[in-house]
Scaffold this motif. Structure first.
Motif, PDB file in Angstrom:
ATOM      1  N   SER A   1       0.829  -1.207   0.000  1.00 24.19           N
ATOM      2  CA  SER A   1       0.000   0.000   0.000  1.00 24.19           C
ATOM      3  C   SER A   1       0.864   1.258   0.000  1.00 24.19           C
ATOM      4  CB  SER A   1      -0.925   0.003   1.214  1.00 24.19           C
ATOM      5  OG  SER A   1      -0.147  -0.016   2.388  1.00 24.19           O
ATOM      6  N   GLU A   2       2.178   1.092   0.270  1.00 27.00           N
ATOM      7  CA  GLU A   2       3.062   2.263   0.261  1.00 27.00           C
ATOM      8  C   GLU A   2       4.093   2.202  -0.867  1.00 27.00           C
ATOM      9  OE1 GLU A   2       4.316   2.666   4.364  1.00 27.00           O
ATOM     10  OE2 GLU A   2       2.252   3.060   4.983  1.00 27.00           O
ATOM     11  N   ILE A   3       3.803   1.361  -1.870  1.00 26.44           N
ATOM     12  CA  ILE A   3       4.637   1.366  -3.075  1.00 26.44           C
ATOM     13  C   ILE A   3       4.017   2.360  -4.049  1.00 26.44           C
ATOM     14  CG2 ILE A   3       5.393   0.013  -5.075  1.00 26.44           C
ATOM     15  CD1 ILE A   3       5.615  -2.398  -3.273  1.00 26.44           C
ATOM     16  N   ILE A   4       4.847   3.207  -4.626  1.00 23.68           N
ATOM     17  CA  ILE A   4       4.324   4.261  -5.498  1.00 23.68           C
ATOM     18  C   ILE A   4       4.250   3.785  -6.950  1.00 23.68           C
ATOM     19  CG2 ILE A   4       4.825   6.596  -6.368  1.00 23.68           C
ATOM     20  CD1 ILE A   4       6.221   6.738  -3.430  1.00 23.68           C
ATOM     21  N   ALA A   5       5.307   3.112  -7.397  1.00 24.93           N
ATOM     22  CA  ALA A   5       5.313   2.626  -8.774  1.00 24.93           C
ATOM     23  C   ALA A   5       6.357   1.529  -8.931  1.00 24.93           C
ATOM     24  CB  ALA A   5       5.629   3.780  -9.723  1.00 24.93           C
ATOM     25  N   VAL A   6       6.197   0.738  -9.992  1.00 33.81           N
ATOM     26  CA  VAL A   6       7.174  -0.298 -10.336  1.00 33.81           C
ATOM     27  C   VAL A   6       7.466  -0.149 -11.818  1.00 33.81           C
ATOM     28  CG1 VAL A   6       7.608  -2.772 -10.440  1.00 33.81           C
ATOM     29  CG2 VAL A   6       6.159  -1.850  -8.641  1.00 33.81           C
ATOM     30  N   GLU A   7       8.743  -0.132 -12.177  1.00 32.43           N
ATOM     31  CA  GLU A   7       9.100   0.065 -13.587  1.00 32.43           C
ATOM     32  C   GLU A   7      10.181  -0.921 -14.004  1.00 32.43           C
ATOM     33  OE1 GLU A   7      10.613   4.020 -13.967  1.00 32.43           O
ATOM     34  OE2 GLU A   7       8.620   4.892 -14.294  1.00 32.43           O
ATOM     35  N   GLU A   8      10.081  -1.416 -15.244  1.00 31.33           N
ATOM     36  CA  GLU A   8      11.199  -2.171 -15.811  1.00 31.33           C
ATOM     37  C   GLU A   8      12.307  -1.148 -16.016  1.00 31.33           C
ATOM     38  OE1 GLU A   8       8.148  -2.329 -17.178  1.00 31.33           O
ATOM     39  OE2 GLU A   8       7.562  -4.440 -17.044  1.00 31.33           O
ATOM     40  N   THR A   9      13.554  -1.525 -15.742  1.00 29.73           N
ATOM     41  CA  THR A   9      14.632  -0.540 -15.825  1.00 29.73           C
ATOM     42  C   THR A   9      15.696  -0.990 -16.813  1.00 29.73           C
ATOM     43  OG1 THR A   9      14.261  -0.239 -13.476  1.00 29.73           O
ATOM     44  CG2 THR A   9      16.195   0.856 -14.397  1.00 29.73           C
ATOM     45  N   GLU A  10      16.133  -0.063 -17.634  1.00 29.81           N
ATOM     46  CA  GLU A  10      17.285  -0.297 -18.503  1.00 29.81           C
ATOM     47  C   GLU A  10      18.502   0.095 -17.698  1.00 29.81           C
ATOM     48  OE1 GLU A  10      18.111  -0.988 -21.841  1.00 29.81           O
ATOM     49  OE2 GLU A  10      16.114  -1.903 -22.031  1.00 29.81           O
ATOM     50  N   LEU A  11      19.438  -0.822 -17.516  1.00 29.82           N
ATOM     51  CA  LEU A  11      20.638  -0.442 -16.777  1.00 29.82           C
ATOM     52  C   LEU A  11      21.544   0.358 -17.700  1.00 29.82           C
ATOM     53  CD1 LEU A  11      21.125  -3.822 -15.008  1.00 29.82           C
ATOM     54  CD2 LEU A  11      20.585  -1.665 -13.886  1.00 29.82           C
ATOM     55  N   ASN A  12      22.110   1.431 -17.173  1.00 33.05           N
ATOM     56  CA  ASN A  12      22.956   2.237 -18.050  1.00 33.05           C
ATOM     57  C   ASN A  12      24.356   1.627 -18.172  1.00 33.05           C
ATOM     58  OD1 ASN A  12      24.528   3.135 -15.894  1.00 33.05           O
ATOM     59  ND2 ASN A  12      23.058   4.761 -15.444  1.00 33.05           N
ATOM     60  N   LYS A  13      25.117   2.167 -19.089  1.00 34.92           N
ATOM     61  CA  LYS A  13      26.423   1.585 -19.420  1.00 34.92           C
ATOM     62  C   LYS A  13      27.344   1.500 -18.219  1.00 34.92           C
ATOM     63  CE  LYS A  13      27.942   1.648 -24.104  1.00 34.92           C
ATOM     64  NZ  LYS A  13      28.120   2.572 -25.192  1.00 34.92           N
ATOM     65  N   LYS A  14      27.336   2.585 -17.461  1.00 36.98           N
ATOM     66  CA  LYS A  14      28.245   2.668 -16.317  1.00 36.98           C
ATOM     67  C   LYS A  14      27.926   1.549 -15.318  1.00 36.98           C
ATOM     68  CE  LYS A  14      29.683   5.858 -12.806  1.00 36.98           C
ATOM     69  NZ  LYS A  14      28.818   6.393 -11.791  1.00 36.98           N
ATOM     70  N   GLN A  15      26.626   1.370 -15.075  1.00 33.73           N
ATOM     71  CA  GLN A  15      26.215   0.322 -14.143  1.00 33.73           C
ATOM     72  C   GLN A  15      26.618  -1.053 -14.670  1.00 33.73           C
ATOM     73  OE1 GLN A  15      22.094   1.541 -14.251  1.00 33.73           O
ATOM     74  NE2 GLN A  15      22.059   1.801 -12.025  1.00 33.73           N
ATOM     75  N   ARG A  16      26.501  -1.200 -16.007  1.00 33.76           N
ATOM     76  CA  ARG A  16      26.786  -2.504 -16.602  1.00 33.76           C
ATOM     77  C   ARG A  16      28.261  -2.859 -16.565  1.00 33.76           C
ATOM     78  NH1 ARG A  16      24.392  -3.978 -21.986  1.00 33.76           N
ATOM     79  NH2 ARG A  16      22.308  -4.652 -21.478  1.00 33.76           N
ATOM     80  N   ASN A  17      29.099  -1.806 -16.619  1.00 31.51           N
ATOM     81  CA  ASN A  17      30.522  -2.077 -16.708  1.00 31.51           C
ATOM     82  C   ASN A  17      31.207  -2.272 -15.367  1.00 31.51           C
ATOM     83  OD1 ASN A  17      30.443  -2.088 -19.416  1.00 31.51           O
ATOM     84  ND2 ASN A  17      30.993   0.080 -19.658  1.00 31.51           N
ATOM     85  N   THR A  18      30.455  -2.239 -14.302  1.00 32.27           N
ATOM     86  CA  THR A  18      31.080  -2.433 -12.995  1.00 32.27           C
ATOM     87  C   THR A  18      30.637  -3.762 -12.414  1.00 32.27           C
ATOM     88  OG1 THR A  18      29.272  -1.246 -11.996  1.00 32.27           O
ATOM     89  CG2 THR A  18      31.293   0.022 -12.380  1.00 32.27           C
ATOM     90  N   GLY A  19      31.499  -4.287 -11.572  1.00 33.09           N
ATOM     91  CA  GLY A  19      31.193  -5.468 -10.761  1.00 33.09           C
ATOM     92  C   GLY A  19      30.589  -6.615 -11.535  1.00 33.09           C
ATOM     93  N   LYS A  20      29.588  -7.189 -10.929  1.00 36.24           N
ATOM     94  CA  LYS A  20      28.999  -8.435 -11.424  1.00 36.24           C
ATOM     95  C   LYS A  20      28.330  -8.306 -12.785  1.00 36.24           C
ATOM     96  CE  LYS A  20      28.084 -11.231  -7.435  1.00 36.24           C
ATOM     97  NZ  LYS A  20      27.137 -12.177  -6.901  1.00 36.24           N
ATOM     98  N   TRP A  21      27.955  -7.072 -13.141  1.00 37.02           N
ATOM     99  CA  TRP A  21      27.248  -6.877 -14.403  1.00 37.02           C
ATOM    100  C   TRP A  21      27.995  -7.500 -15.569  1.00 37.02           C
ATOM    101  CZ3 TRP A  21      22.722  -5.523 -13.154  1.00 37.02           C
ATOM    102  CH2 TRP A  21      22.495  -4.570 -12.188  1.00 37.02           C
TER     103      TRP A  21
END
Ligand SMILES: CCCCCCCCCCCCC/C=C/[C@@H](O)[C@H](COP(=O)(O)O)NC(=O)CCCCCCCCCCCCCCC
Ligand SMILES: Nc1ncnc2c1ncn2[C@@H]1O[C@H](COP(=O)(O)OP(=O)(O)O)[C@@H](O)[C@H]1O
Ligand SMILES: [Ca+2]
Length: 541
Positions: A52-72
């Motif tokens: 009841s306190e969730i505002i929205a849920v969205e599919e997310t495209e991970l950006n390049k920077k996020q993809r190039n770090t760690g486990k991505w």
């Protein structure tokens, strides 16, 4: 992923999902509507969000920077979704926070977003279409900016569509509400102060009565409840209605209460003079001190919210008192009293009980075709201030309010009478409205819980109303010539939720829960909350 499905129940999702560069176990209990996860960093902090306190849920495209770090890097194409939710902070403030979970399995990701979206669809009390009125001149004149920068992005995130009207003159919103196709909307939002809220409320309640053929001029007419909720985005000078129903005046917090579809019933007082309807009031109906402040401050609108301090200081020094008669009917249907230590909180028991008691009383009177002729108490005197409040009237200037134990929806108002006293004593009373001390603990202050009252000034009793007007002008002049004079030659003005009334003689009746706000009352600020969320987490994870 694991799906636990007890017979006949909605499944519970439990998955190990990526959060940042690590993994964490995320649980969605669809039966109880709870999303929980333990943050892999931040000392393993537990998160627990009711759907009841969730505002929205969205599919997310991970950006390049996020993809190039760690486990991505190890994943060909990670799939992710973001949950936007209410984060409760100190002092009743709400924030919109987000968290992005990821995984390599597209199906799993879809299953999570689908399940969360379905739970959001089930929140039937949430508004989808809102009508918004913005007063661009309220408070510090920031209404438009506040709406565009802080509120509109949240509404659009929550997929709420809006029709926005920026008001061009006073009464624009009120008049407009009589014309629009109101059934199109799930609620009306006003961006401004108590005056602007009052305008929207008059529009909605007036429209309701007109559509139902009820004559507002009849002080005894049973008014029709207004089921279209009003949301207040605070952008005014006092913002007392917002503060007293939410616990803080903050535009983001109020927007979030609107989005999650909260509902708080509210008492409304009707004010009449000689069978003529004057106004409705929800917060302060004040004669003497607060009436005089308002009258003086209207000329100083250019000063913004500061005008009240300037006029307050001036009015305090003038120390005028007024002679008159107050008659009232005590509110016997309610369990509470104005000197109670406990105040009205979310899900208030006293409000619920009082509403039921009142409904039963009215049913009995209706069956016997009797008028409510309960006893009237009469008090004559010289007063520095007469304040009738339907709610605590808490605001940033007075955090616990003019009547800290007043209830939002109990069908009663607290009538506070401050009799003639020394300037020093009056100051002591005023200061106690701003701190923790009891403002009623003075011999010259009386407080009653009432369901209706009447007031006539001595001047109008002595002279009749026509002569009063002439006297007012003449004696008004006389008093200005003698600024040190504290006498009661002229009448004061009633301050009705920040607007002046034309008559000093009035009849007031409280209408229990006549309207509803997008709010939930002030939430209990207790350790229970933390304990509850902790035990639930332990149970869930
Ligand atoms: C020593 C200081 C004492 C300060 C006492 C402050 C009590 C304040 C209680 C305010 C209750 C407000 C109830 C709500 C009223 C509103 O409906 C209404 C409209 O609001 P809007 O402009 O947002 O549309 N607002 C008002 O009528 C304004 C009331 C303003 C009260 C300010 C009082 C300041 C008094 C300063 C006294 C100074 C004494 C100094 C002596 C050395
Ligand atoms: N565009 C406008 N121009 C002038 N007055 C307006 C306009 N829109 C609304 N008002 C009036 O301004 C009054 C005060 O507005 P409000 O938002 O309560 O501000 P404040 O809290 O500063 O008094 C309200 O009574 C409302 O009727
Ligand atoms: Ca009340």
């Amino acid at each position: 992923m694991e799906q636990q499905l007890p017979a006949g129940r909605r499944p519970r999702l439990v998955s190990s999902l990526g959060l940042g560069q690590r993994c964490c176990e995320v649980t969605l209990d669809q039966e109880r509507g709870l999303l929980a996860w333990r943050h892999p960093r931040r000392g393993g902090e537990n998160y627990f969000v009711p759907t009841s306190e969730i505002i929205a849920v969205e599919e997310t495209e991970l950006n390049k920077k996020q993809r190039n770090t760690g486990k991505w890097q190890k994943l060909a194409k990670p799939h992710a979704f973001t949950v936007y939710y209410v984060k409760k902070a100190r002092n009743h403030r709400w924030w919109c926070r987000d968290v992005t979970f990821w995984c390599g399995d597209e199906n799993l990701c879809n299953q999570w977003t689908q399940a969360l979206k379905e739970l959001l669809e089930m929140q039937k009390c949430r508004p989808k279409q809102l009508l918004v009125y913005i007063n661009p001149y309220g408070g510090k004149r920031q209404g438009k900016k506040i709406y565009e920068q802080k509120v509109a992005p949240l509404f659009s995130l929550a997929s709420i569509s809006t029709d926005v009207v920026i008001t061009e003159h006073a009464n624009h919103a009120k008049d407009n509400l009589f014309e629009v196709n109101i059934n199109k909307y799930d609620g009306v939002v006003c961006v401004g102060g108590d005056g602007m809220f009052s305008e929207v409320m008059h529009g909605l309640i007036g429209r309701m009565q007109k559509d139902s053929g009820i004559d507002q001029n009849n002080p005894k007419a049973p008014l029709v409840q207004c089921n279209i909720r009003i949301g207040i985005i605070p952008a005014g000078s006092t913002d007392c209605v917002c503060y007293s129903t939410v616990g803080i005046s903050d535009p983001v917090t109020s927007a979030l209460h609107i989005i999650v579809g909260d509902s708080q019933p509210l008492d409304v007082s009707s004010v009449h003079h000689n069978n003529t309807f004057l106004k409705y009031s929800v917060s302060l109906l004040g004669y003497g001190f607060y009436g005089d402040i308002l009258k003086d401050s209207e000329k100083k609108r250019w000063m913004g919210p500061m005008r009240y301090d300037y006029s307050g200081f001036k009015t305090f020094l003038s120390h005028h008192y007024y002679e008159g008669t107050i008659s009232f009917q005590p509110a016997k249907h309610t369990l509470g009293s104005p000197r109670d230590k406990d105040s009205c909180r979310t899900g208030c028991y006293i409000c619920k009980e009082s509403e039921q008691q009142l409904a039963e009383q009215q049913k009995k009177c209706g069956l016997k075709h009797e008028e409510d002729e309960e006893e009237w108490k009469v008090i004559k005197g010289k007063f520095l201030a007469i304040n009738a409040v339907n709610m605590s009237c808490a605001c940033p200037r007075s955090p616990k309010g003019l009547s800290p134990a007043a209830h939002l929806a109990d069908g009663s108002a607290d009538l506070i009478l401050v009799r003639k006293c020394s300037r020093f004593d009056f100051l002591r009373h005023l200061v106690r409205n701003t701190n923790q001390d009891d403002q009623f603990d003075f011999s010259f202050v009386d407080v009653y819980r009432v369901k209706s009252f009447q007031f006539t000034s001595k001047l109008s009793e002595d002279n009749g109303s026509n002569v009063t007007d002439i006297g007012k002008k003449r004696f008004g002049q006389f008093c200005r010539d003698h600024p040190a004079c504290c006498c009661n030659i002229a009448d004061s003005t009633w301050n009705c939720d920040g607007e002046t009334l034309d008559s000093s003689a009035i009849e007031v009746r409280v209408h229990c829960q006549l309207m509803k706000l997008f709010a939930r009352g002030i939430e209990e600020n207790c350790k229970d909350e933390a304990a509850y969320s902790h035990s639930s987490i332990e149970h869930l994870l």
